[in-house]
Design a protein around this motif. Structure first.
Motif, mmCIF file in Angstrom:
data_model
loop_
_atom_site.group_PDB
_atom_site.id
_atom_site.type_symbol
_atom_site.label_atom_id
_atom_site.label_comp_id
_atom_site.label_asym_id
_atom_site.label_seq_id
_atom_site.Cartn_x
_atom_site.Cartn_y
_atom_site.Cartn_z
ATOM 1 N N GLY A 182 33.365 84.227 14.501
ATOM 2 C CA GLY A 182 33.269 83.326 15.637
ATOM 3 C C GLY A 182 32.366 83.817 16.746
ATOM 4 N N GLY A 183 31.653 84.919 16.501
ATOM 5 C CA GLY A 183 30.784 85.487 17.522
ATOM 6 C C GLY A 183 29.444 84.780 17.625
ATOM 7 N N ASN A 184 28.797 84.994 18.754
ATOM 8 C CA ASN A 184 27.465 84.450 18.997
ATOM 9 C C ASN A 184 26.476 85.598 18.931
ATOM 10 O OD1 ASN A 184 25.361 82.744 19.683
ATOM 11 N ND2 ASN A 184 25.790 82.819 21.880
ATOM 12 N N ILE A 185 25.403 85.462 18.160
ATOM 13 C CA ILE A 185 24.441 86.550 18.020
ATOM 14 C C ILE A 185 23.016 86.059 18.274
ATOM 15 C CG2 ILE A 185 25.911 87.665 16.273
ATOM 16 C CD1 ILE A 185 23.686 86.875 14.224
ATOM 17 N N TYR A 186 22.165 87.024 18.586
ATOM 18 C CA TYR A 186 20.729 86.793 18.695
ATOM 19 C C TYR A 186 20.029 87.852 17.845
ATOM 20 C CZ TYR A 186 21.611 83.932 22.898
ATOM 21 O OH TYR A 186 22.052 82.972 23.787
ATOM 22 N N ARG A 187 19.112 87.411 16.982
ATOM 23 C CA ARG A 187 18.289 88.353 16.214
ATOM 24 C C ARG A 187 16.870 88.283 16.769
ATOM 25 N NH1 ARG A 187 20.947 85.745 11.816
ATOM 26 N NH2 ARG A 187 22.481 87.083 10.739
ATOM 27 N N LEU A 188 16.522 89.279 17.571
ATOM 28 C CA LEU A 188 15.221 89.298 18.229
ATOM 29 C C LEU A 188 14.264 90.203 17.470
ATOM 30 C CD1 LEU A 188 16.440 89.640 21.927
ATOM 31 C CD2 LEU A 188 15.957 87.539 20.647
ATOM 32 N N GLY A 189 13.097 89.683 17.163
ATOM 33 C CA GLY A 189 12.084 90.472 16.486
ATOM 34 C C GLY A 189 10.848 90.623 17.352
ATOM 35 N N VAL A 214 13.165 95.389 16.016
ATOM 36 C CA VAL A 214 14.199 94.356 15.967
ATOM 37 C C VAL A 214 15.391 94.785 16.811
ATOM 38 C CG1 VAL A 214 13.555 93.517 13.664
ATOM 39 C CG2 VAL A 214 15.297 95.291 13.882
ATOM 40 N N MET A 215 16.142 93.785 17.251
ATOM 41 C CA MET A 215 17.360 94.052 18.020
ATOM 42 C C MET A 215 18.317 92.875 17.823
ATOM 43 S SD MET A 215 17.962 94.961 22.071
ATOM 44 C CE MET A 215 16.931 93.640 22.680
ATOM 45 N N MET A 216 19.475 93.158 17.232
ATOM 46 C CA MET A 216 20.495 92.127 17.080
ATOM 47 C C MET A 216 21.553 92.308 18.150
ATOM 48 S SD MET A 216 22.714 90.958 13.752
ATOM 49 C CE MET A 216 23.690 92.468 13.624
ATOM 50 N N LEU A 217 21.793 91.253 18.919
ATOM 51 C CA LEU A 217 22.766 91.272 20.004
ATOM 52 C C LEU A 217 23.987 90.448 19.644
ATOM 53 C CD1 LEU A 217 20.508 90.530 23.114
ATOM 54 C CD2 LEU A 217 21.468 92.742 22.486
ATOM 55 N N THR A 218 25.155 90.925 20.039
ATOM 56 C CA THR A 218 26.369 90.109 19.983
ATOM 57 C C THR A 218 26.820 89.839 21.406
ATOM 58 O OG1 THR A 218 27.794 92.067 19.839
ATOM 59 C CG2 THR A 218 27.081 91.076 17.775
ATOM 60 N N ILE A 219 27.392 88.651 21.614
ATOM 61 C CA ILE A 219 27.828 88.231 22.942
ATOM 62 C C ILE A 219 29.350 88.172 22.956
ATOM 63 C CG2 ILE A 219 27.522 86.516 24.761
ATOM 64 C CD1 ILE A 219 24.896 87.733 23.620
ATOM 65 N N VAL A 227 35.035 80.426 35.918
ATOM 66 C CA VAL A 227 34.140 81.594 35.996
ATOM 67 C C VAL A 227 34.255 82.397 34.706
ATOM 68 C CG1 VAL A 227 33.604 83.726 37.214
ATOM 69 C CG2 VAL A 227 34.393 81.725 38.491
ATOM 70 N N ARG A 228 33.136 82.669 34.078
ATOM 71 C CA ARG A 228 33.147 83.489 32.872
ATOM 72 C C ARG A 228 32.012 84.499 32.928
ATOM 73 N NH1 ARG A 228 29.229 82.246 29.082
ATOM 74 N NH2 ARG A 228 28.014 80.344 29.480
ATOM 75 N N PHE A 229 32.286 85.660 32.420
ATOM 76 C CA PHE A 229 31.264 86.698 32.335
ATOM 77 C C PHE A 229 31.278 87.286 30.926
ATOM 78 C CE2 PHE A 229 32.396 86.752 36.883
ATOM 79 C CZ PHE A 229 31.149 86.509 37.428
ATOM 80 N N ASN A 230 30.103 87.582 30.425
ATOM 81 C CA ASN A 230 29.962 88.162 29.095
ATOM 82 C C ASN A 230 29.286 89.516 29.168
ATOM 83 O OD1 ASN A 230 31.060 85.939 27.614
ATOM 84 N ND2 ASN A 230 29.134 84.837 27.913
ATOM 85 N N TRP A 231 29.330 90.229 28.062
ATOM 86 C CA TRP A 231 28.538 91.444 27.925
ATOM 87 C C TRP A 231 27.766 91.375 26.621
ATOM 88 C CZ3 TRP A 231 29.973 95.739 24.519
ATOM 89 C CH2 TRP A 231 31.162 95.524 23.811
ATOM 90 N N LEU A 232 26.577 91.936 26.610
ATOM 91 C CA LEU A 232 25.680 91.925 25.469
ATOM 92 C C LEU A 232 25.724 93.296 24.798
ATOM 93 C CD1 LEU A 232 22.573 90.311 27.247
ATOM 94 C CD2 LEU A 232 24.649 89.179 26.410
ATOM 95 N N ALA A 238 21.428 83.380 30.994
ATOM 96 C CA ALA A 238 22.088 82.228 30.368
ATOM 97 C C ALA A 238 23.535 82.543 29.988
ATOM 98 C CB ALA A 238 21.306 81.788 29.138
ATOM 99 N N GLU A 239 23.791 83.793 29.640
ATOM 100 C CA GLU A 239 25.118 84.193 29.171
ATOM 101 C C GLU A 239 25.989 84.786 30.283
ATOM 102 O OE1 GLU A 239 26.332 83.541 26.333
ATOM 103 O OE2 GLU A 239 24.604 83.072 25.072
#
Length: 371
Positions: A40-47, A57-62, A74-79, A108-109
């Protein structure tokens, strides 16, 4: 050299770069990103691309920041980037480009912090330069790691006989005891075998007090990796009864000992020693150079959490590998500092409680031995 950053959706392109890098890691693999999404996580695969070729490359999870008292609306996330980013050297322009590209994602996050744990060992000849490169980009060192910093690793390039000779004598004897007493090691073949593995995992979790994911997640791991021959599930059996199990994953020329489990019965047969040896042999047949036993205590002192696990792993030969410290890029200092302080308090309390338990356990063992 002009660097462009884009999200990569081509599995072969992503993995092709990572497996060709000495600092590529399973936890940055394309498949591991799919597993995060499965949970159920949100990810970004940056190349990072230069002239159409991937150079970083860098894969991030939010993930949400665990605020003690939630504020409506109010919501706050960490990368988080586990064992990444991966670039060829600390002065690569790809590193700065990747970090810069995260700034838009962070806004955005509603990110509090970008946390990186690159796959760079403390014996890397450029370790100081790596840390300096991150600090130059605005990161600060955080002594509290998410993923255990220290692991036990075995170079499995020598032949089987040499590897076995490098085991401690008692470990070699236990391998032979298991063989003599009829312990059989075989690959899981069907749903019933998988069920036996997971039942053993539940028993081990209850005995040793550690968290395990649900059964379907473990099935998804095998689905992601086993189809290409990059994962195996082994069972140790005696007279048809499953008394031990291991799941292995290969990525590049490394093999990770992902999950292990054992029964509360027939421990005198020493099944785990033979099982571990067969796992090492499987990794060799898959062309691996290194076998990663995974986490051991960061501080190698008796009484530390997982000390017994460390002594077990050490008996098979190998070396300790300490990863570089966690690096944090802070976006919201007030929330970050409060969160970090609460984490440090919880960890200190947990460490003291576990150390007390370990010392009491050692004292009971010593008293029993003297009696």
């Amino acid at each position: 050299m002009t660097i462009t950053i884009q999200e990569i959706t081509d599995k072969a392109q992503w993995n092709g770069f990572l497996t060709g890098q000495p600092r590529g890691h399973l936890l940055q693999s394309y498949q591991w990103g799919e597993l995060n999404k499965y949970l159920g996580g949100n990810i970004y695969r940056l190349g990072a691309l230069a002239n159409g070729h991937v150079v970083g490359v860098m894969m991030l999870t939010i993930s949400p920041v665990p605020i003690p008292i939630p504020v409506p609306g109010v919501r706050f996330n960490w990368l988080y980037c586990s064992r990444g980013p991966t670039v060829e050297h600390p002065d690569s322009p790809a590193l700065a480009a990747l970090i810069e590209s995260v700034q838009k994602i962070a806004r955005a996050e509603h990110a509090v912090v970008l946390r990186l744990e690159p796959n760079i060992a403390d014996d890397d000849p450029q370790i100081d330069r790596w840390i300096e490169a991150y600090h130059d980009l605005g990161f600060q060192t955080n002594p509290n790691a998410i993923h255990g910093r220290r692991s036990w690793v075995l170079d499995i390039r020598p032949g089987d006989e040499q590897l076995l000779a490098n085991f401690k004598m008692t470990w070699r004897q236990n391998v032979r005891i298991a063989e003599r007493k009829g312990v059989i090691i075989r690959e899981a073949e069907n749903d019933a075998d998988f069920d036996a593995y997971y039942e053993l995992l539940k028993i081990t979790s209850e005995r040793d007090a550690f968290f395990i994911h649900k059964k379907d997640y473990h099935q998804e791991i095998l689905r992601q990796f086993a189809g290409q021959g990059d994962a195996v599930l082994y069972l140790a059996e005696h007279e048809g009864e499953a008394i031990g199990a291991k799941m292995l994953i290969r990525y590049g020329d490394w093999c990770w000992d992902m999950f292990g489990a054992s029964s509360n019965s027939k421990r005198n047969l020493k099944p785990n020693y033979l099982l571990q040896y067969r796992c090492i042999q499987w990794a060799k047949t898959r062309g691996c150079s290194y076998f990663d036993f995974r986490t051991i205590p960061e501080l190698l002192e008796p009484g530390e959490e997982m000390w017994g696990v460390y002594e077990y792993k050490k008996g098979f030969g190998g070396f300790s590998r300490l990863n570089m410290p966690t690096q944090d890029y802070v976006y919201r200092p007030l929330i970050y500092n409060a969160w970090r302080k609460s984490v440090e308090i919880r960890r200190t309390r947990r460490h003291e409680e576990r150390k007390k338990v370990e010392l009491e356990r050692a004292a009971r063992g010593k008293a029993g031995h003297q009696g």
